[in-house]
Structure formats: structure tokens, C-alpha cells
Design a protein around this motif. Sequence first.
Motif, PDB file in Angstrom:
ATOM      1  N   PHE A   1     -39.874  16.669  22.104  1.00 10.30           N
ATOM      2  CA  PHE A   1     -39.247  18.802  22.688  1.00 10.30           C
ATOM      3  C   PHE A   1     -37.796  17.652  22.810  1.00 10.30           C
ATOM      4  O   PHE A   1     -37.555  19.284  22.768  1.00 10.30           O
ATOM      5  CB  PHE A   1     -40.762  19.615  23.247  1.00 10.30           C
ATOM      6  CG  PHE A   1     -40.425  18.917  24.176  1.00 10.30           C
ATOM      7  CD1 PHE A   1     -40.130  19.562  25.272  1.00 10.30           C
ATOM      8  CD2 PHE A   1     -41.624  17.960  24.899  1.00 10.30           C
ATOM      9  CE1 PHE A   1     -39.956  19.194  26.746  1.00 10.30           C
ATOM     10  CE2 PHE A   1     -41.551  17.670  26.087  1.00 10.30           C
ATOM     11  CZ  PHE A   1     -40.381  18.391  26.992  1.00 10.30           C
ATOM     12  N   MET A   2     -37.861  17.625  24.026  1.00  8.75           N
ATOM     13  CA  MET A   2     -36.858  17.637  24.995  1.00  8.75           C
ATOM     14  C   MET A   2     -35.326  16.934  23.408  1.00  8.75           C
ATOM     15  O   MET A   2     -34.487  17.020  23.290  1.00  8.75           O
ATOM     16  CB  MET A   2     -36.684  16.826  25.611  1.00  8.75           C
ATOM     17  CG  MET A   2     -37.405  17.307  26.981  1.00  8.75           C
ATOM     18  SD  MET A   2     -36.425  19.010  27.456  1.00  8.75           S
ATOM     19  CE  MET A   2     -34.757  17.996  27.798  1.00  8.75           C
ATOM     20  N   GLN A   3     -35.421  15.426  22.718  1.00  8.77           N
ATOM     21  CA  GLN A   3     -34.543  15.598  21.196  1.00  8.77           C
ATOM     22  C   GLN A   3     -34.302  16.510  20.673  1.00  8.77           C
ATOM     23  O   GLN A   3     -33.292  16.681  19.852  1.00  8.77           O
ATOM     24  CB  GLN A   3     -35.541  14.508  20.780  1.00  8.77           C
ATOM     25  CG  GLN A   3     -36.016  12.668  21.831  1.00  8.77           C
ATOM     26  CD  GLN A   3     -36.955  11.686  21.153  1.00  8.77           C
ATOM     27  OE1 GLN A   3     -37.273  12.094  20.140  1.00  8.77           O
ATOM     28  NE2 GLN A   3     -36.831  10.748  21.916  1.00  8.77           N
ATOM     29  N   ASN A   4     -35.137  17.120  20.418  1.00  6.69           N
ATOM     30  CA  ASN A   4     -35.407  18.181  19.209  1.00  6.69           C
ATOM     31  C   ASN A   4     -34.442  19.255  19.753  1.00  6.69           C
ATOM     32  O   ASN A   4     -33.134  20.074  19.303  1.00  6.69           O
ATOM     33  CB  ASN A   4     -36.557  18.755  19.264  1.00  6.69           C
ATOM     34  CG  ASN A   4     -37.588  18.475  17.924  1.00  6.69           C
ATOM     35  OD1 ASN A   4     -36.457  17.039  17.661  1.00  6.69           O
ATOM     36  ND2 ASN A   4     -38.912  18.325  17.411  1.00  6.69           N
ATOM     37  N   ALA A   5     -34.349  19.310  21.225  1.00  6.66           N
ATOM     38  CA  ALA A   5     -33.494  20.763  21.937  1.00  6.66           C
ATOM     39  C   ALA A   5     -32.345  20.030  21.829  1.00  6.66           C
ATOM     40  O   ALA A   5     -31.488  21.419  21.874  1.00  6.66           O
ATOM     41  CB  ALA A   5     -34.339  20.886  23.478  1.00  6.66           C
TER      42      ALA A   5
END
Length: 265
Positions: free
Chosen positions: A9-13
Amino acid sequence: MLEALQFEFMQNALLAGILISIAVGIIGSLVVVNKITFLAGGIAHSSYGGIGIAIFLGIPVLFGATVFAVITAMIISYLTIQNRSRMDSIIGIMWAAGMAIGIIFVDLTPGYNVDLMSYLFGSIIAVPQGDIIYMGILNVVIIAVVLFYYREFLAISYDREFAKLRGINVEFFYTLLLVLASLTVVAAIKVVGLILVIALLTIPTYLAEMFAKRLSMMMILSSVMALIFTMSGLFVSYRFDISSGASIIMVAIVALVVIKLFKKE
């Protein structure tokens, strides 16, 4: 912050922040120099109607918001071309109508459990893979269109009468700009929310305008500043566990105040 990057989810963000920064940097520059920030604001808030309809029909929210925002942009373009003296009234009506439609359809949806706050104020850490693909495609479209029609956009941005004399279809490019702005607004909704999206479109551009002498350079600087604000806001949001959209905008506002205080005119 670095250890958080191991999570998807942080990579996507992070990827969403990069992609949306490019889009708002380019389109935000055109919005500001054409003095249509209020129009973009009207489109942003009107898109809530598409969100409400999408929730009611059970279709993807991004699709519903996109279709509604594009239709709104075309209606606003037609009405403001026909009667520019009533532009503020037209935008106000479309703004209110879109919000009202969205609220009514959400109320009519039985047992909905959608987090509407993420659409109003953004949640970059909740951006799904589908939205990232949308942002990627949008960037390709924006860059291609602006590169191909750069001279036309430049002409209508600074002297519409001269552009008309040169045979440029001012109404077409005005409409095209509003459509691109509507697509950018929809893409940015999950990042900062429709309440704050205009700030992300205008603050980086306003700062870039202080240093850039050309529209092309303004677009580049605006994109870089938007990226800095987005990444910094994401860090603040993660560090203090607060809303990512509000964090991004507050970082931008603080930067604006600091630069204005220390930059000599």
C-alpha cells in the motif's frame, strides 16, 4: 518511512504521488494561466455526483466520477462560451447540483458502507492498483496532447484574440483543457480529496510561476514542487497518523508562506 515501503500500500501511495504530481503540474499550469481555477473547482465538486451515482448503481466509483466530470466539463464549456459574463453563476449552479446529486444518490443507496471521507479529503495510502493504472494512462494522454498542441495552448493562454486571428479554434482547445482538467481532478480525488484538489492544482503552479519565465518551465517546476509536497505530506501523514490529503496541502501551504516571506520581489 523507509521500512514502510516494504508494504504494497505504501509502494502504491508512492507511485500514485509521482503520477499525480506530473498531471497536476502540467494541467495546473494551464488552469492557472488561463484563469479558470474556479471552473476547475466547479468540476471537482460536481464530480461528487458521479461518485454518488456510481455507489448507487454498484459500478466502479472512478468510472462514474470520470464520466460525470467529463460531461460536466463539456456542459460548463458550452455554457461559459455562450455567456461568459455569467460564468460565476453557472459554475456555482453546477457545483451545487453535482454535490446535491451525489448526496441524494448516496442516501438512496441501501446499506452502503463506503468511506466517503476518503473521497472528500483523500487517502493516498488507500489508492488501489486500478487507480494507479488510470493515473498512468492519464499522464500519457496529457503529455501527448500538451506536446502535440503546445503552441495552441500557449496561444489561447496568453492572447485569445491573437489565437483566433491565427485560425486557432479557441473554443475547441478551451473545451479540451476543461476535459483534461476534469480527468486530472478525478485522478487526484483519492490523493487529496475533492475538497482539497484545487489547492494541489494551484499552489505548486503559483510557486513555479515565481521562478519560471516560460509556460513549459512552469509545468516542469510545478510538477517537481507537487511531487515534493506529496512525498513530504505522505511522510507527515505516516509519521503522525493523520489524514494524508490534509497533510499534503498543509505542507504546500507552509512552503508557500515560507517562500513568499523570503523571496525578494
